[in-house]
Design an enzyme around this catalytic site. Structure first.
Site, short mmCIF file in Angstrom:
data_model
loop_
_atom_site.label_atom_id
_atom_site.label_comp_id
_atom_site.label_asym_id
_atom_site.label_seq_id
_atom_site.Cartn_x
_atom_site.Cartn_y
_atom_site.Cartn_z
N CYS A 169 7.34 1.83 5.96
CA CYS A 169 6.06 2.07 6.63
C CYS A 169 5.92 3.38 7.38
O CYS A 169 4.95 4.11 7.17
CB CYS A 169 5.76 0.89 7.54
SG CYS A 169 5.45 -0.55 6.52
N LYS A 211 17.56 0.32 8.53
CA LYS A 211 17.92 0.05 9.93
C LYS A 211 18.76 -1.23 9.94
O LYS A 211 18.86 -1.94 8.93
CB LYS A 211 16.68 -0.11 10.80
CG LYS A 211 15.88 -1.37 10.51
CD LYS A 211 14.80 -1.54 11.57
CE LYS A 211 14.22 -2.92 11.52
NZ LYS A 211 13.26 -3.17 12.59
N THR A 254 0.89 -1.19 0.00
CA THR A 254 0.00 0.00 0.00
C THR A 254 0.91 1.22 0.00
O THR A 254 0.98 1.97 0.97
CB THR A 254 -0.89 0.03 1.26
OG1 THR A 254 -0.01 -0.10 2.41
CG2 THR A 254 -1.90 -1.09 1.27
N1 NAI Z 1 7.24 -4.47 5.86
C1 NAI Z 1 6.82 -4.42 7.10
O1 NAI Z 1 7.64 -4.43 8.06
C2 NAI Z 1 5.36 -4.34 7.40
C3 NAI Z 1 4.45 -4.01 6.39
N2 NAI Z 1 3.12 -3.90 6.70
C4 NAI Z 1 2.15 -3.62 5.64
O2 NAI Z 1 1.92 -4.84 4.92
C5 NAI Z 1 1.69 -4.55 3.54
C6 NAI Z 1 2.71 -5.31 2.70
O3 NAI Z 1 3.98 -4.82 3.05
P1 NAI Z 1 5.29 -5.62 2.56
O4 NAI Z 1 5.11 -7.08 2.79
O5 NAI Z 1 6.46 -4.92 3.13
O6 NAI Z 1 5.17 -5.35 0.97
P2 NAI Z 1 6.08 -5.99 -0.18
O7 NAI Z 1 6.11 -4.98 -1.27
O8 NAI Z 1 7.34 -6.50 0.41
O9 NAI Z 1 5.22 -7.26 -0.66
C7 NAI Z 1 4.03 -7.14 -1.35
C8 NAI Z 1 3.92 -8.36 -2.27
O10 NAI Z 1 2.62 -8.38 -2.86
C9 NAI Z 1 2.75 -8.83 -4.20
N3 NAI Z 1 1.58 -8.40 -4.95
C10 NAI Z 1 1.24 -7.14 -5.32
N4 NAI Z 1 0.08 -7.16 -6.02
C11 NAI Z 1 -0.34 -8.46 -6.05
C12 NAI Z 1 -1.46 -9.13 -6.61
N5 NAI Z 1 -2.41 -8.46 -7.26
N6 NAI Z 1 -1.58 -10.48 -6.45
C13 NAI Z 1 -0.62 -11.15 -5.78
N7 NAI Z 1 0.48 -10.59 -5.23
C14 NAI Z 1 0.62 -9.25 -5.37
C15 NAI Z 1 4.07 -8.21 -4.67
O11 NAI Z 1 4.61 -8.93 -5.78
C16 NAI Z 1 4.93 -8.34 -3.42
O12 NAI Z 1 5.64 -9.56 -3.42
C17 NAI Z 1 1.79 -3.02 3.41
O13 NAI Z 1 0.50 -2.49 3.57
C18 NAI Z 1 2.63 -2.63 4.62
O14 NAI Z 1 2.37 -1.31 5.06
C19 NAI Z 1 2.64 -4.10 7.97
C20 NAI Z 1 3.51 -4.42 8.98
C21 NAI Z 1 4.91 -4.59 8.77
O1 UGA Z 2 4.09 -1.17 9.76
C1 UGA Z 2 5.26 -1.53 9.65
O2 UGA Z 2 5.86 -1.77 8.60
C2 UGA Z 2 6.13 -1.68 10.87
O3 UGA Z 2 6.86 -0.43 11.00
C3 UGA Z 2 7.77 -0.42 12.11
O4 UGA Z 2 8.72 -1.44 11.97
P1 UGA Z 2 10.00 -1.23 10.97
O5 UGA Z 2 9.74 -0.06 10.08
O6 UGA Z 2 10.27 -2.56 10.37
O7 UGA Z 2 11.27 -0.88 11.89
P2 UGA Z 2 11.46 -0.07 13.25
O8 UGA Z 2 12.31 -0.90 14.11
O9 UGA Z 2 10.18 0.42 13.77
O10 UGA Z 2 12.34 1.21 12.76
C4 UGA Z 2 11.73 2.10 11.88
C5 UGA Z 2 12.70 3.27 11.68
O11 UGA Z 2 12.80 4.03 12.90
C6 UGA Z 2 14.16 4.18 13.27
N1 UGA Z 2 14.20 4.24 14.74
C7 UGA Z 2 13.59 3.26 15.46
C8 UGA Z 2 13.61 3.33 16.84
C9 UGA Z 2 14.24 4.43 17.48
O12 UGA Z 2 14.30 4.53 18.71
N2 UGA Z 2 14.84 5.39 16.70
C10 UGA Z 2 14.84 5.32 15.34
O13 UGA Z 2 15.40 6.19 14.67
C11 UGA Z 2 14.88 2.99 12.66
O14 UGA Z 2 16.26 3.26 12.45
C12 UGA Z 2 14.12 2.83 11.33
O15 UGA Z 2 14.67 3.71 10.36
C13 UGA Z 2 7.03 -0.68 13.41
O16 UGA Z 2 7.98 -0.74 14.49
C14 UGA Z 2 6.29 -2.02 13.32
O17 UGA Z 2 5.55 -2.24 14.52
C15 UGA Z 2 5.32 -1.98 12.12
O18 UGA Z 2 4.64 -3.20 11.98
#
Ligand code: NAI
Ligand code: UGA
Length: 464
Positions: free
Chosen positions: A283, A343, A89
């Site tokens: 994110c 990070k 997203t």
């Molecule tokens: N990366 C993170 O640490 C976190 C991400 N999120 C949320 O989860 C969601 C996904 O994030 P990521 O996994 O990082 O994204 P990503 O970009 O790493 O993975 C998304 C995957 O979906 C696939 N995709 C896209 N359109 C598709 C379709 N129509 N059919 C099947 N596959 C399709 C892509 O090829 C890709 O492999 C986002 O909304 C993000 O904000 C939530 C918590 C943690």
């Molecule tokens: O929605 C998401 O994708 C995720 O985003 C963050 O996780 P993430 O982005 O993987 O990593 P973090 O450890 O949160 O760090 C995010 C950024 O903040 C920075 N950071 C973190 C902690 C801190 O004390 N200071 C700081 O500068 C890190 O260097 C990094 O650039 C949230 O921590 C997760 O809970 C959430 O699920």
């Protein structure tokens, strides 16, 4: 006794792939769908494609058995009870979330529903998305009693994704029907009933053998807002401590001490008070912008989040000024750079402050030798090596004959360098640390000038 549930996960990225193998680890059968054939083939072959602890082991344990990979969504969803949408997203030009991938998947799912399904928003989506998905599925001719749409936001952090997924502080389920809530309850039962943590081979994490992480059942709208508000609040904490760090720099105070003193208050807590060059990742930047955009679309003022973004952007400019001051001029200077990922312990470079700074220094006429344990390959695709930028194989190679060494990503291995060796390797013994990995006194003992964030600089006395 938790039962084995048939699950489909759409999207095999950081969230989808981790969710798929962790659901299998919890005992369920999973089909993981991706429309990127390259990814599907790599995953079928056992290549995790991303750098995450425990992911290779879990993929090896379950691939092509409890977790199957395919690109055919209709085939994947036919037999399953729950379909998790975990596609991207990304932030759109106007700052709000681009939900086109989510909508495309919802419409594709609608075309294959023949029996009751629970469609689960695992992607981070703004409030009201749940309603839009429901309407999109109805518009595709699916009877209202044949599906429910549930919000189940994910809180994993990259670098600790598997452990975070299996050891959550809480599980949030936003459902507007008992039936749908019960399906999600069944899926997470191995965690909420604690049976997973009693296994001898459980993936280690914050939950002990008697843990039973709470599952919060709430409305779909509240669940969607919990996710955006949680990420936005974590970003607020980071920008707040960065603003305090800048005040400490102006007053010769020490922000690390201030953070310790603040964090001893149980209402504040010690976490997410680490100052530095700012937050990045796929994110925080997009979710802060999306949350503010939702408020603005509702006619509400959430300008506080604009301040959070401003402070965050400013940290990079402040860091560049520090380097300029330490080196007097930047043009023609040779910089060693440690860290490119957003990070430590991840290979993800999305919205990486480190890469923003590399580009800023190159624009100032510096030449750079950069090292990162996992993110160089991805970075080189975006910033190819050239006369002013090279990627090297170690921290010491980056420091070799450099006018200064910059630490931009908090990789654990960057906090235990051989400082005496650094001193003799650097052209000038100057370390400028954007992640506060060292004690200034230790740097002084090793004859290094050490400049960091929110703390007095450590400058060795001149040798007479
Ligand atoms: N990366 C993170 O640490 C976190 C991400 N999120 C949320 O989860 C969601 C996904 O994030 P990521 O996994 O990082 O994204 P990503 O970009 O790493 O993975 C998304 C995957 O979906 C696939 N995709 C896209 N359109 C598709 C379709 N129509 N059919 C099947 N596959 C399709 C892509 O090829 C890709 O492999 C986002 O909304 C993000 O904000 C939530 C918590 C943690
Ligand atoms: O929605 C998401 O994708 C995720 O985003 C963050 O996780 P993430 O982005 O993987 O990593 P973090 O450890 O949160 O760090 C995010 C950024 O903040 C920075 N950071 C973190 C902690 C801190 O004390 N200071 C700081 O500068 C890190 O260097 C990094 O650039 C949230 O921590 C997760 O809970 C959430 O699920």
């Amino acid at each position: 006794m938790p039962k084995n549930i048939q699950i489909a996960v759409v999207g095999s990225g950081y969230v989808g792939l981790v969710a798929a193998v962790c659901f299998a680890e919890m005992g369920h059968d999973v089909i993981c769908v991706d429309n990127d054939e390259r990814k599907v083939k790599a995953l079928q072959g056992g290549d995790t494609l991303i750098h995450e602890n425990y992911l290779p082991e879990l993929l090896q344990r379950y691939r092509n058995t409890k977790v199957r990979f395919m690109s055919d969504l209709a085939e994947a969803t036919r037999e399953c009870e729950a379909i998790f949408i975990a596609v991207g997203t990304p932030q759109s030009e106007t700052g709000d979330a681009d939900l086109s991938y989510v909508e495309a998947v919802a419409c594709e799912i609608a075309r294959s529903i023949t029996s009751y399904k629970v469609i689960v928003e695992k992607s981070t989506v703004p409030v009201y998305t749940n309603e839009w998905i429901r309407r999109a599925i109805e518009r595709n001719g699916v009877a209202r009693d044949l599906f429910d749409v549930v919000s189940n936001p994910e809180f994993l952090r990259e670098g600790t994704a598997v452990a975070d997924f299996l050891h959550p502080d809480r599980i949030v389920v936003g459902a507007d029907s008992e039936r749908a809530a019960a399906v999600l309850g069944g899926i997470y039962a191995p965690l909420t009933e604690g049976t997973y943590y009693q296994r001898a081979d459980a993936i280690p994490g914050s939950c002990g053998p008697t843990a039973k992480p709470p599952l919060l059942n709430t409305s779909t709208k509240s669940a969607e807002i919990i996710k955006h508000a949680s990420n936005a609040f974590l970003a607020v904490k980071i920008s707040f401590i960065n603003a305090v760090a800048n005040l400490c720099e102006a007053t010769d105070a020490n922000v690390e001490q201030v953070a310790i003193g603040m964090g001893m208050d149980a209402r504040i807590g010690p976490k997410f008070l680490r100052p530095g060059i700012g937050y990045g990742g796929s994110c925080f930047p997009k979710d802060v912008a999306a949350f503010r955009s939702v408020a603005e679309q509702l006619g509400l003022d959430f300008s506080m989040l604009s301040e959070v973004e401003k402070i965050n952007e400013n940290q990079k400019k402040r860091f560049l000024s520090k380097v300029r001051t330490a080196l007097w001029t930047l043009r023609g200077k040779k910089l060693g750079v440690l860290g490119l990922a957003f990070k430590g312990e991840t290979d993800d470079i999305r919205e990486s402050p480190a890469i923003d700074l590399v580009e800023m220094f190159l624009a100032e006429g510096c030449s750079i030798k950069a090292f990162d344990p996992a993110a160089m390959e991805r970075t080189a695709e975006r910033l190819p090596a050239g006369p002013k930028l090279s990627y090297v194989e170690s921290a010491y190679a980056a420091a070799d004959d450099a006018d200064a060494l910059l630490i931009l990503t908090d990789w654990a291995e960057f906090a235990t360098l051989d400082l005496k060796r650094l001193n003799t390797t650097l052209r000038y013994p100057i370390v400028i640390d954007g992640r506060n990995l060292y004690d200034p006194h230790v740097m002084l003992e090793n004859g290094l000038t050490y400049i960091s964030v929110g703390r007095p600089s450590a400058i060795p006395p001149r040798e007479h």
